[in-house]
Design a protein around this motif. Sequence first.
Motif, PDB file in Angstrom:
ATOM      1  N   GLY A  72       0.993  -1.406  -0.402  1.00  0.00           N
ATOM      2  CA  GLY A  72      -0.162  -0.410   0.046  1.00  0.00           C
ATOM      3  C   GLY A  72       1.158   1.124  -0.361  1.00  0.00           C
ATOM      4  O   GLY A  72       2.091   1.056   0.008  1.00  0.00           O
ATOM      5  N   GLU A  73       0.248   2.637   0.365  1.00  0.00           N
ATOM      6  CA  GLU A  73       0.399   3.396   0.686  1.00  0.00           C
ATOM      7  C   GLU A  73      -0.408   4.491   1.095  1.00  0.00           C
ATOM      8  O   GLU A  73      -1.045   4.008   1.269  1.00  0.00           O
ATOM      9  N   PRO A  74       0.071   5.765   0.661  1.00  0.00           N
ATOM     10  CA  PRO A  74      -1.005   6.875   2.635  1.00  0.00           C
ATOM     11  C   PRO A  74      -2.574   6.082   2.247  1.00  0.00           C
ATOM     12  O   PRO A  74      -3.191   6.444   0.347  1.00  0.00           O
ATOM     13  N   VAL A  75      -3.270   6.370   3.096  1.00  0.00           N
ATOM     14  CA  VAL A  75      -4.561   6.117   2.669  1.00  0.00           C
ATOM     15  C   VAL A  75      -5.635   6.806   2.368  1.00  0.00           C
ATOM     16  O   VAL A  75      -5.023   8.286   3.007  1.00  0.00           O
ATOM     17  N   ASN A  76      -6.332   7.284   1.542  1.00  0.00           N
ATOM     18  CA  ASN A  76      -7.278   8.591   1.309  1.00  0.00           C
ATOM     19  C   ASN A  76      -8.465   8.170   2.103  1.00  0.00           C
ATOM     20  O   ASN A  76      -9.503   7.409   1.839  1.00  0.00           O
ATOM     21  N   LEU A 189      20.090 -14.759  -1.109  1.00  0.00           N
ATOM     22  CA  LEU A 189      19.088 -14.231  -1.771  1.00  0.00           C
ATOM     23  C   LEU A 189      18.014 -14.377  -2.367  1.00  0.00           C
ATOM     24  O   LEU A 189      17.786 -14.075  -3.469  1.00  0.00           O
ATOM     25  N   LYS A 190      16.406 -14.418  -1.624  1.00  0.00           N
ATOM     26  CA  LYS A 190      15.075 -14.795  -2.321  1.00  0.00           C
ATOM     27  C   LYS A 190      14.264 -13.787  -1.482  1.00  0.00           C
ATOM     28  O   LYS A 190      14.069 -13.230  -0.671  1.00  0.00           O
ATOM     29  N   SER A 191      13.106 -13.533  -2.240  1.00  0.00           N
ATOM     30  CA  SER A 191      11.939 -12.873  -2.031  1.00  0.00           C
ATOM     31  C   SER A 191      10.500 -13.009  -2.408  1.00  0.00           C
ATOM     32  O   SER A 191      10.580 -13.604  -3.952  1.00  0.00           O
ATOM     33  N   LEU A 192       9.709 -12.698  -1.640  1.00  0.00           N
ATOM     34  CA  LEU A 192       8.247 -13.387  -2.726  1.00  0.00           C
ATOM     35  C   LEU A 192       7.907 -11.881  -3.279  1.00  0.00           C
ATOM     36  O   LEU A 192       6.623 -12.298  -3.746  1.00  0.00           O
ATOM     37  N   LEU A 193       8.137 -11.255  -3.784  1.00  0.00           N
ATOM     38  CA  LEU A 193       7.952  -9.668  -3.402  1.00  0.00           C
ATOM     39  C   LEU A 193       8.190 -10.137  -4.900  1.00  0.00           C
ATOM     40  O   LEU A 193       9.535 -10.240  -5.095  1.00  0.00           O
ATOM     41  N   LYS A 194       8.451  -8.614  -5.669  1.00  0.00           N
ATOM     42  CA  LYS A 194       8.339  -8.744  -7.319  1.00  0.00           C
ATOM     43  C   LYS A 194      10.526  -7.986  -6.403  1.00  0.00           C
ATOM     44  O   LYS A 194      10.771  -6.810  -5.735  1.00  0.00           O
ATOM     45  N   SER A 195      10.863  -8.313  -7.302  1.00  0.00           N
ATOM     46  CA  SER A 195      12.506  -8.177  -7.118  1.00  0.00           C
ATOM     47  C   SER A 195      13.373  -8.818  -7.885  1.00  0.00           C
ATOM     48  O   SER A 195      13.410  -9.147  -8.860  1.00  0.00           O
ATOM     49  N   GLY A 208      13.702  -4.438  -4.509  1.00  0.00           N
ATOM     50  CA  GLY A 208      12.340  -4.687  -4.625  1.00  0.00           C
ATOM     51  C   GLY A 208      11.549  -3.572  -4.046  1.00  0.00           C
ATOM     52  O   GLY A 208      11.412  -2.824  -3.867  1.00  0.00           O
ATOM     53  N   SER A 209      10.443  -4.424  -4.586  1.00  0.00           N
ATOM     54  CA  SER A 209       8.899  -3.524  -3.758  1.00  0.00           C
ATOM     55  C   SER A 209       7.970  -4.328  -3.861  1.00  0.00           C
ATOM     56  O   SER A 209       7.041  -4.892  -4.012  1.00  0.00           O
ATOM     57  N   ALA A 210       7.321  -3.565  -2.599  1.00  0.00           N
ATOM     58  CA  ALA A 210       5.987  -4.030  -1.991  1.00  0.00           C
ATOM     59  C   ALA A 210       5.127  -4.132  -2.741  1.00  0.00           C
ATOM     60  O   ALA A 210       4.897  -2.700  -3.864  1.00  0.00           O
ATOM     61  N   PRO A 211       4.038  -4.530  -3.044  1.00  0.00           N
ATOM     62  CA  PRO A 211       2.691  -4.256  -3.498  1.00  0.00           C
ATOM     63  C   PRO A 211       1.776  -3.042  -3.434  1.00  0.00           C
ATOM     64  O   PRO A 211       1.930  -2.976  -2.500  1.00  0.00           O
ATOM     65  N   ILE A 212       0.831  -2.686  -4.115  1.00  0.00           N
ATOM     66  CA  ILE A 212       0.170  -1.653  -3.535  1.00  0.00           C
ATOM     67  C   ILE A 212      -1.052  -1.951  -2.978  1.00  0.00           C
ATOM     68  O   ILE A 212      -1.251  -1.526  -2.219  1.00  0.00           O
ATOM     69  N   HIS A 213      -1.284  -3.102  -2.890  1.00  0.00           N
ATOM     70  CA  HIS A 213      -2.401  -3.811  -2.351  1.00  0.00           C
ATOM     71  C   HIS A 213      -2.618  -5.446  -2.951  1.00  0.00           C
ATOM     72  O   HIS A 213      -2.623  -5.485  -4.024  1.00  0.00           O
ATOM     73  N   GLU A 214      -3.191  -6.074  -2.158  1.00  0.00           N
ATOM     74  CA  GLU A 214      -3.157  -7.500  -2.239  1.00  0.00           C
ATOM     75  C   GLU A 214      -4.073  -7.990  -1.991  1.00  0.00           C
ATOM     76  O   GLU A 214      -4.254  -9.432  -1.911  1.00  0.00           O
ATOM     77  N   TYR A 224      -4.657   3.627 -11.641  1.00  0.00           N
ATOM     78  CA  TYR A 224      -3.141   3.354 -10.549  1.00  0.00           C
ATOM     79  C   TYR A 224      -2.762   2.552 -11.276  1.00  0.00           C
ATOM     80  O   TYR A 224      -1.290   1.781 -11.371  1.00  0.00           O
ATOM     81  N   LEU A 225      -3.571   1.660 -12.736  1.00  0.00           N
ATOM     82  CA  LEU A 225      -2.180   0.789 -13.221  1.00  0.00           C
ATOM     83  C   LEU A 225      -1.300   1.700 -14.629  1.00  0.00           C
ATOM     84  O   LEU A 225      -0.326   1.134 -14.802  1.00  0.00           O
ATOM     85  N   ASP A 226      -2.220   2.742 -14.519  1.00  0.00           N
ATOM     86  CA  ASP A 226      -0.495   3.715 -15.886  1.00  0.00           C
ATOM     87  C   ASP A 226       0.718   4.226 -15.110  1.00  0.00           C
ATOM     88  O   ASP A 226       1.644   4.087 -15.652  1.00  0.00           O
ATOM     89  N   ILE A 227       0.799   3.785 -13.775  1.00  0.00           N
ATOM     90  CA  ILE A 227       1.352   4.409 -12.824  1.00  0.00           C
ATOM     91  C   ILE A 227       2.586   3.633 -12.494  1.00  0.00           C
ATOM     92  O   ILE A 227       2.081   2.261 -11.533  1.00  0.00           O
ATOM     93  N   GLN A 228       3.222   3.592 -12.884  1.00  0.00           N
ATOM     94  CA  GLN A 228       4.805   2.316 -12.670  1.00  0.00           C
ATOM     95  C   GLN A 228       5.301   2.225 -11.285  1.00  0.00           C
ATOM     96  O   GLN A 228       5.130   1.323 -10.722  1.00  0.00           O
ATOM     97  N   GLU A 229       5.437   3.286 -10.697  1.00  0.00           N
ATOM     98  CA  GLU A 229       6.783   3.197  -9.763  1.00  0.00           C
ATOM     99  C   GLU A 229       5.204   3.951  -8.059  1.00  0.00           C
ATOM    100  O   GLU A 229       5.088   5.090  -8.078  1.00  0.00           O
ATOM    101  N   ARG A 230       4.828   3.007  -7.709  1.00  0.00           N
ATOM    102  CA  ARG A 230       4.060   3.043  -6.574  1.00  0.00           C
ATOM    103  C   ARG A 230       4.541   2.320  -5.963  1.00  0.00           C
ATOM    104  O   ARG A 230       5.468   0.708  -6.275  1.00  0.00           O
ATOM    105  N   GLY A 231       4.980   1.913  -4.379  1.00  0.00           N
ATOM    106  CA  GLY A 231       4.597   1.010  -3.342  1.00  0.00           C
ATOM    107  C   GLY A 231       5.933   1.104  -2.851  1.00  0.00           C
ATOM    108  O   GLY A 231       7.019   2.707  -3.428  1.00  0.00           O
TER     109      GLY A 231
END
Length: 801
Positions: A72-76, A189-195, A208-214, A224-231
């Motif tokens: 995630g990211e700051p809540v609305n 080293l390995k991760s379940l997240l995108k890395s 790597g980075s954590a997902p925006i929402h899971e 949201y899908l148009d924005i690449q750099e999130r999380g």
Amino acid sequence: MKSNLVKIFFILLFASFSTNISAQSKHVLWYNQPAEFFEESLVLGNGKMGATVFGGANADKIYLNDATLWSGEPVNANMSPEAYKNIPAIREALKNENYKLAEELNKKIQGKNSESFAPLGTLEINNSEKGKAVNYHRELDISNAISKVSYEMAGVKYTREYFVSAPDQIMIIKLTSDHKGTLNFDINLKSLLKSNVEVRNNILVMTGSAPIHENAGYTVLPKYLDIQERGTKFTTLIQIKKTDGKITNSRESLSLKDATEAIIYVSVATSFNGFDKNPASEGLDDIAIAVQNMNKAFAKPFDKLKESHTTDYQKFYNRVDLNLGKTTAPDLPTDERLLRYADGKEDKNLEILYFNYGRYLLISSSRTLGVPANLQGIWNPHLNPPWSSNYTMNINLEENYWLAENTNLSEMHLPLLSFIKNLSVTGKVTAKTFYGVNKGWAAAHNSDIWAMTNPVGQFGKEDPMWACWPIAGAWLSTHIWEHYVFTQDKNYLKTEGYPLMKGAAEFLLGWMITDKNGNLITSPSTSPENQYIAPDGFVGATMYGGTADLAMIRECFGKTIKASKVLNIDADFRLKLETALSKLYPYQIGKKGNLQEWYFDWEDKDPKHRHQSQLFGLFPGDHITPEKTPDLAEASRKTLEIKGDETTGWSKGWRINLWARLWDGNRAYKMFRELLRYVDPDGKKTATPRRGGGTYPNLFDAHPPFQIDGNFGGAAAVAEMLVQSDENEIRLLPALPDVWETGSVKGICARGGFEIAMEWDNKILKKVTVSSKIGGKTNLISGDKKQNVTLKKGESLEINW
């Protein structure tokens, strides 16, 4: 005659020696085999970085976590600006006793679900030497927060030592062999997240980075899908320091060959920069932080790193020392020790170890401002952890902090207190948009690192019995008062604490309405996660004037009134609170002699339900006591008897504290033993599995699955059995069980800024030393004896009782 004396001397000497070597440790968890399951692993942490060590011989596996790595990211907070418009219709349905309609309408007061605590990655150390390990030993010494593994293979003794340092923000693993050049291993080293993993300049790098929402069911908006750099982004660096041998690497792993000793440095950082900052566009430079921490630590010798780690850790851990008298328990590995204890055998030092372990876990998981310990502390291996490993604020988050003040870990309370400040920001929006209250702040059942305060439920998809509950602010505000009353830090109360308490109280004043008899009640109301059976047979959760709501409001208003008096401010607002307190719908005792949970004397769908929120006034509140309110205390006792003792781990932790507050030490101890009942690891297949609430082989609390709150609640309860206090008095040994007839404790804290050391024998207090942090008065009580004490700042008084 002389020879007989000599003989007796040697017999006594041998007896004392054999007692010492066989006595169970109060500070060490140890095992004869590596961990196969998470619930057998040993955990380390510096309050931000968590490490879960399995200790395998041929291959070691270490799960890595960072307290600030969440989806995630700051809540609305303004996600549903007109939700409050549904409140009048719910209240109308309740006024007409149409509970089914009220339940359906209550779903309209729901927002998004919380984000999840994310698993950072797994570090693997694979040994080239493959064979059978003998003389295997694995341990965690919680007196210095160091884990060790040793074993022999092909005639060579191998050892490993692990710790996670707070001063140096680094994890250290030291590997040695007792034959020159026999240490050969590679690191992955390995991760379940995108890395991405690669080696640069003999440093293993994972970014790597954590997902925006899971969360299932949450719709990601198309934009949201148009924005690449999130999380939130993360970086892990691993570097080897060697005395001999040769370091080589492939594209994704580091190797060390023909070495005798090596030190592995692990540095972790994330881009999280606060609950209200976008971690992608406004985040910290995780790569730079990880590199800086690595370079600083790598320049230091191992002994220096270890010394600064232990010095820092022990300044907290060594404040408290508990002794419960002689034990005859044999020296066994911790898993076998738990099994023996589950059979009803005596092991006083296991009970002390569990208490000490609770303090160890809080020091290890709660040292990051604004980021309190979550449902799993800081140790989570799952991409989709149980209950999102979030902040569950209808008990679990608060239970994590019951031991902070009374077991002398006030500094570890600060992550929660600063988090409450964050909640008050988003909570102002939640109060207006979900509840139609324009003053103060509100918080609901769940939250996350982004200080989300809205009621959950995926915008109307989930059950109001847990999704719809706006009273978290009332409960959390009492932690602010607790911090003040234990520390006497008036500056904190004035500048930070009181404004938050006032904001929580303002919301509640605006939220309550009057019933047909003129009493103040909440509407709509739920009693956390429980359901009633209405007279027409309807099973639901939505109603009005729930006892739990009003109990928490009583505590919130009462403590806010006290705070305004201490600071000598806000007399007009104080009068409003005092007036409201006098008009609250009073407690009701039901036909079974129990403290009613509902406005009416209705049946529970589950009479043995794990939540006991209606007893909040007994514990963690203090407006119900056997002395001040004997009828309500007796009704609380009856409620607990109806519920029984079999429940989940965290619920057992709460019930032990409740029994302690009823001054029933033996019943509290009975439940404490049941909290320490051995539970098999979740994934373990056995012919006769041991399941249910209790304790896993590594002393983690079994909800089940693992939730850390039971560890904290159980440890807090031990202190509660020994010392209870309020602003005016300190009760010594108020709930001492018969089996703890002899003992001593030092370092337990009491309200009013006091610290206690005491000794007892035959269940009678013998000696007590009271120390004052800032000076003050209190009344000591033990048994029938009372003594007034007045101390200056830093002064101590020793009393032979």
